[in-house]
Design a protein around this motif. Structure first.
Motif, PDB file in Angstrom:
ATOM      1  N   THR A 120       0.835  -1.199   0.000  1.00 58.17           N
ATOM      2  CA  THR A 120       0.000   0.000   0.000  1.00 58.17           C
ATOM      3  C   THR A 120       0.874   1.255   0.000  1.00 58.17           C
ATOM      4  OG1 THR A 120      -0.112  -0.062   2.396  1.00 58.17           O
ATOM      5  CG2 THR A 120      -1.911  -1.141   1.204  1.00 58.17           C
ATOM      6  N   PRO A 121       0.288   2.415  -0.362  1.00 62.98           N
ATOM      7  CA  PRO A 121       1.093   3.646  -0.398  1.00 62.98           C
ATOM      8  C   PRO A 121       1.726   3.935   0.960  1.00 62.98           C
ATOM      9  CG  PRO A 121      -1.060   4.012  -1.385  1.00 62.98           C
ATOM     10  CD  PRO A 121      -1.090   2.648  -0.749  1.00 62.98           C
ATOM     11  N   PRO A 122       2.958   4.456   0.961  1.00 57.27           N
ATOM     12  CA  PRO A 122       3.620   4.773   2.228  1.00 57.27           C
ATOM     13  C   PRO A 122       2.851   5.844   3.002  1.00 57.27           C
ATOM     14  CG  PRO A 122       5.155   4.936   0.368  1.00 57.27           C
ATOM     15  CD  PRO A 122       3.803   4.732  -0.199  1.00 57.27           C
ATOM     16  N   GLU A 123       2.918   5.781   4.314  1.00 57.43           N
ATOM     17  CA  GLU A 123       2.238   6.760   5.171  1.00 57.43           C
ATOM     18  C   GLU A 123       2.771   8.174   4.968  1.00 57.43           C
ATOM     19  OE1 GLU A 123      -0.449   6.187   7.075  1.00 57.43           O
ATOM     20  OE2 GLU A 123      -0.396   4.144   6.299  1.00 57.43           O
ATOM     21  N   THR A 124       3.986   8.283   4.423  1.00 61.02           N
ATOM     22  CA  THR A 124       4.589   9.606   4.239  1.00 61.02           C
ATOM     23  C   THR A 124       3.925  10.402   3.112  1.00 61.02           C
ATOM     24  OG1 THR A 124       6.257   8.559   2.842  1.00 61.02           O
ATOM     25  CG2 THR A 124       6.856   8.970   5.142  1.00 61.02           C
ATOM     26  N   LEU A 125       3.191   9.710   2.223  1.00 60.40           N
ATOM     27  CA  LEU A 125       2.473  10.431   1.165  1.00 60.40           C
ATOM     28  C   LEU A 125       1.264  11.112   1.777  1.00 60.40           C
ATOM     29  CD1 LEU A 125       2.478   7.832  -1.746  1.00 60.40           C
ATOM     30  CD2 LEU A 125       3.893   9.860  -1.518  1.00 60.40           C
ATOM     31  N   ARG A 126       1.013  12.355   1.333  1.00 60.25           N
ATOM     32  CA  ARG A 126      -0.080  13.096   1.950  1.00 60.25           C
ATOM     33  C   ARG A 126      -1.009  13.706   0.901  1.00 60.25           C
ATOM     34  NH1 ARG A 126       4.472  15.358   1.381  1.00 60.25           N
ATOM     35  NH2 ARG A 126       4.723  17.490   0.720  1.00 60.25           N
ATOM     36  N   SER A 159      -3.690  15.035  -1.789  1.00 59.23           N
ATOM     37  CA  SER A 159      -4.147  14.555  -3.094  1.00 59.23           C
ATOM     38  C   SER A 159      -3.112  13.638  -3.747  1.00 59.23           C
ATOM     39  CB  SER A 159      -4.440  15.740  -4.011  1.00 59.23           C
ATOM     40  OG  SER A 159      -3.266  16.486  -4.237  1.00 59.23           O
ATOM     41  N   VAL A 160      -1.849  13.780  -3.369  1.00 60.85           N
ATOM     42  CA  VAL A 160      -0.805  12.932  -3.935  1.00 60.85           C
ATOM     43  C   VAL A 160      -1.074  11.476  -3.562  1.00 60.85           C
ATOM     44  CG1 VAL A 160       1.664  12.400  -3.885  1.00 60.85           C
ATOM     45  CG2 VAL A 160       0.899  14.775  -3.898  1.00 60.85           C
ATOM     46  N   ARG A 161      -1.465  11.250  -2.326  1.00 58.03           N
ATOM     47  CA  ARG A 161      -1.719   9.883  -1.850  1.00 58.03           C
ATOM     48  C   ARG A 161      -2.785   9.188  -2.695  1.00 58.03           C
ATOM     49  NH1 ARG A 161      -0.401   6.982   2.551  1.00 58.03           N
ATOM     50  NH2 ARG A 161      -1.821   5.319   3.126  1.00 58.03           N
ATOM     51  N   SER A 162      -3.808   9.948  -3.126  1.00 59.17           N
ATOM     52  CA  SER A 162      -4.888   9.341  -3.909  1.00 59.17           C
ATOM     53  C   SER A 162      -4.428   8.951  -5.320  1.00 59.17           C
ATOM     54  CB  SER A 162      -6.079  10.296  -4.001  1.00 59.17           C
ATOM     55  OG  SER A 162      -5.759  11.395  -4.828  1.00 59.17           O
ATOM     56  N   MET A 163      -3.338   9.543  -5.802  1.00 55.36           N
ATOM     57  CA  MET A 163      -2.847   9.236  -7.156  1.00 55.36           C
ATOM     58  C   MET A 163      -1.853   8.084  -7.179  1.00 55.36           C
ATOM     59  SD  MET A 163      -2.445  12.920  -8.946  1.00 55.36           S
ATOM     60  CE  MET A 163      -2.369  14.030  -7.559  1.00 55.36           C
ATOM     61  N   ILE A 164      -1.390   7.653  -6.008  1.00 57.63           N
ATOM     62  CA  ILE A 164      -0.438   6.541  -5.924  1.00 57.63           C
ATOM     63  C   ILE A 164      -1.188   5.295  -5.456  1.00 57.63           C
ATOM     64  CG2 ILE A 164       1.694   5.701  -4.845  1.00 57.63           C
ATOM     65  CD1 ILE A 164       2.125   8.113  -6.724  1.00 57.63           C
ATOM     66  N   LEU A 165      -1.226   4.281  -6.326  1.00 55.62           N
ATOM     67  CA  LEU A 165      -1.937   3.044  -5.999  1.00 55.62           C
ATOM     68  C   LEU A 165      -1.206   2.248  -4.929  1.00 55.62           C
ATOM     69  CD1 LEU A 165      -2.822   1.948  -9.629  1.00 55.62           C
ATOM     70  CD2 LEU A 165      -4.408   2.824  -7.910  1.00 55.62           C
ATOM     71  N   GLY A 166       0.116   2.392  -4.910  1.00 53.54           N
ATOM     72  CA  GLY A 166       0.946   1.655  -3.969  1.00 53.54           C
ATOM     73  C   GLY A 166       2.378   1.675  -4.469  1.00 53.54           C
ATOM     74  N   VAL A 167       3.208   0.815  -3.896  1.00 54.49           N
ATOM     75  CA  VAL A 167       4.607   0.743  -4.302  1.00 54.49           C
ATOM     76  C   VAL A 167       5.011  -0.711  -4.521  1.00 54.49           C
ATOM     77  CG1 VAL A 167       5.328   2.876  -3.144  1.00 54.49           C
ATOM     78  CG2 VAL A 167       5.440   0.713  -1.903  1.00 54.49           C
ATOM     79  N   HIS A 168       5.976  -0.887  -5.403  1.00 48.61           N
ATOM     80  CA  HIS A 168       6.611  -2.189  -5.578  1.00 48.61           C
ATOM     81  C   HIS A 168       8.019  -2.059  -5.042  1.00 48.61           C
ATOM     82  CE1 HIS A 168       3.895  -4.776  -7.849  1.00 48.61           C
ATOM     83  NE2 HIS A 168       3.476  -3.683  -8.480  1.00 48.61           N
ATOM     84  N   LYS A 169       8.418  -3.026  -4.227  1.00 42.54           N
ATOM     85  CA  LYS A 169       9.794  -3.046  -3.730  1.00 42.54           C
ATOM     86  C   LYS A 169      10.666  -3.708  -4.781  1.00 42.54           C
ATOM     87  CE  LYS A 169       9.109  -3.041   1.223  1.00 42.54           C
ATOM     88  NZ  LYS A 169       9.291  -3.756   2.481  1.00 42.54           N
ATOM     89  N   ASP A 221      -1.644   6.060 -10.518  1.00 40.70           N
ATOM     90  CA  ASP A 221      -2.986   5.809 -11.033  1.00 40.70           C
ATOM     91  C   ASP A 221      -3.192   6.759 -12.210  1.00 40.70           C
ATOM     92  OD1 ASP A 221      -5.768   5.960 -11.561  1.00 40.70           O
ATOM     93  OD2 ASP A 221      -6.238   5.336  -9.516  1.00 40.70           O
ATOM     94  N   ILE A 222      -3.135   6.242 -13.430  1.00 43.49           N
ATOM     95  CA  ILE A 222      -3.224   7.077 -14.633  1.00 43.49           C
ATOM     96  C   ILE A 222      -4.514   7.892 -14.636  1.00 43.49           C
ATOM     97  CG2 ILE A 222      -3.500   7.040 -17.155  1.00 43.49           C
ATOM     98  CD1 ILE A 222      -1.569   4.662 -17.220  1.00 43.49           C
ATOM     99  N   GLU A 223      -5.638   7.257 -14.326  1.00 42.60           N
ATOM    100  CA  GLU A 223      -6.922   7.967 -14.386  1.00 42.60           C
ATOM    101  C   GLU A 223      -6.951   9.166 -13.439  1.00 42.60           C
ATOM    102  OE1 GLU A 223      -9.108   7.650 -16.703  1.00 42.60           O
ATOM    103  OE2 GLU A 223      -8.113   5.875 -17.507  1.00 42.60           O
ATOM    104  N   LYS A 224      -6.495   8.967 -12.217  1.00 42.76           N
ATOM    105  CA  LYS A 224      -6.525  10.074 -11.243  1.00 42.76           C
ATOM    106  C   LYS A 224      -5.517  11.152 -11.599  1.00 42.76           C
ATOM    107  CE  LYS A 224      -8.631   7.627  -7.472  1.00 42.76           C
ATOM    108  NZ  LYS A 224      -8.444   6.927  -6.224  1.00 42.76           N
ATOM    109  N   ALA A 225      -4.360  10.774 -12.100  1.00 37.51           N
ATOM    110  CA  ALA A 225      -3.345  11.763 -12.469  1.00 37.51           C
ATOM    111  C   ALA A 225      -3.789  12.603 -13.662  1.00 37.51           C
ATOM    112  CB  ALA A 225      -2.023  11.070 -12.783  1.00 37.51           C
ATOM    113  N   CYS A 226      -4.618  12.022 -14.525  1.00 40.77           N
ATOM    114  CA  CYS A 226      -5.051  12.714 -15.751  1.00 40.77           C
ATOM    115  C   CYS A 226      -6.407  13.397 -15.617  1.00 40.77           C
ATOM    116  CB  CYS A 226      -5.138  11.713 -16.903  1.00 40.77           C
ATOM    117  SG  CYS A 226      -3.549  11.028 -17.383  1.00 40.77           S
ATOM    118  N   ARG A 227      -7.072  13.217 -14.504  1.00 41.87           N
ATOM    119  CA  ARG A 227      -8.436  13.735 -14.371  1.00 41.87           C
ATOM    120  C   ARG A 227      -8.450  15.261 -14.427  1.00 41.87           C
ATOM    121  NH1 ARG A 227     -10.987  10.347 -10.301  1.00 41.87           N
ATOM    122  NH2 ARG A 227     -10.997   8.835 -11.985  1.00 41.87           N
ATOM    123  N   MET A 228      -8.968  15.797 -15.518  1.00 40.34           N
ATOM    124  CA  MET A 228      -8.961  17.239 -15.755  1.00 40.34           C
ATOM    125  C   MET A 228      -9.905  18.001 -14.829  1.00 40.34           C
ATOM    126  SD  MET A 228      -6.696  17.658 -17.952  1.00 40.34           S
ATOM    127  CE  MET A 228      -5.737  16.486 -18.859  1.00 40.34           C
TER     128      MET A 228
END
Length: 151
Positions: free
Chosen positions: A106-112, A114-124, A134-141
């Motif tokens: 899941t996304p790191p707690e350090t993300l805050r 609107s940025v947090r909503s655009m990151i689906l999570g992380v891969h180690k 998240d392409i859709e959220k990052a592109c939502r005009m």
């Protein structure tokens, strides 16, 4: 056998991001851009991609990162969203990486915010974390326009 996914990776402010490869139309070096009056701050302008007019989104601004240093020419990662093709302006393109589902968190707690909503999570990965965008959220005009009118 474990399920794997392929990601097109890119860098913003030395951070590694990835979008699912199947959502990427193409990657292009810097193109001439036409400014759009009264557009949200994150919209850098419009580019002409072989006759197709594509909105260029400054991903640094969208993710609330510091502006790019002067003289840095952004790379266009053209993705397919519900609104059509959108160019995400990034600092540098990375490799295509294949990751296993088990490396996803899941996304790191350090993300805050609107940025947090655009990151689906992380891969180690072996040597770093890849933030999955998240392409859709990052592109939502509509969100961008609302943010611009509030700010």
């Amino acid at each position: 056998m474990e399920h794997t996914s392929q990601f097109c990776t890119f860098y913003l402010d030395k951070l590694l991001f990835g979008v699912e490869l199947k959502g990427v139309q193409e990657v292009i070096r810097s193109l001439e851009m036409t400014k759009v009056p009264l557009a949200p701050e994150v919209v850098s302008g419009l580019i002409n991609l072989r006759g197709q007019i594509v909105t260029a989104v400054d991903l640094r601004r969208r993710l609330e990162l510091e502006p790019a240093p002067p003289g840095v020419r952004a790379v266009n990662v053209v993705v397919r969203s519900e609104d059509g093709a959108v160019s995400l302006l990034v600092d540098e393109i990375g490799d295509v990486v294949e990751v296993e589902e088990s490396s996803f968190e899941t996304p790191p707690e350090t993300l805050r915010g609107s940025v947090r909503s655009m990151i689906l999570g992380v891969h180690k990965l072996d040597d770093r974390l890849m933030h999955v965008l998240d392409i859709e959220k990052a592109c939502r005009m509509t969100e961008m326009a609302e943010a611009a009118s509030v700010g």
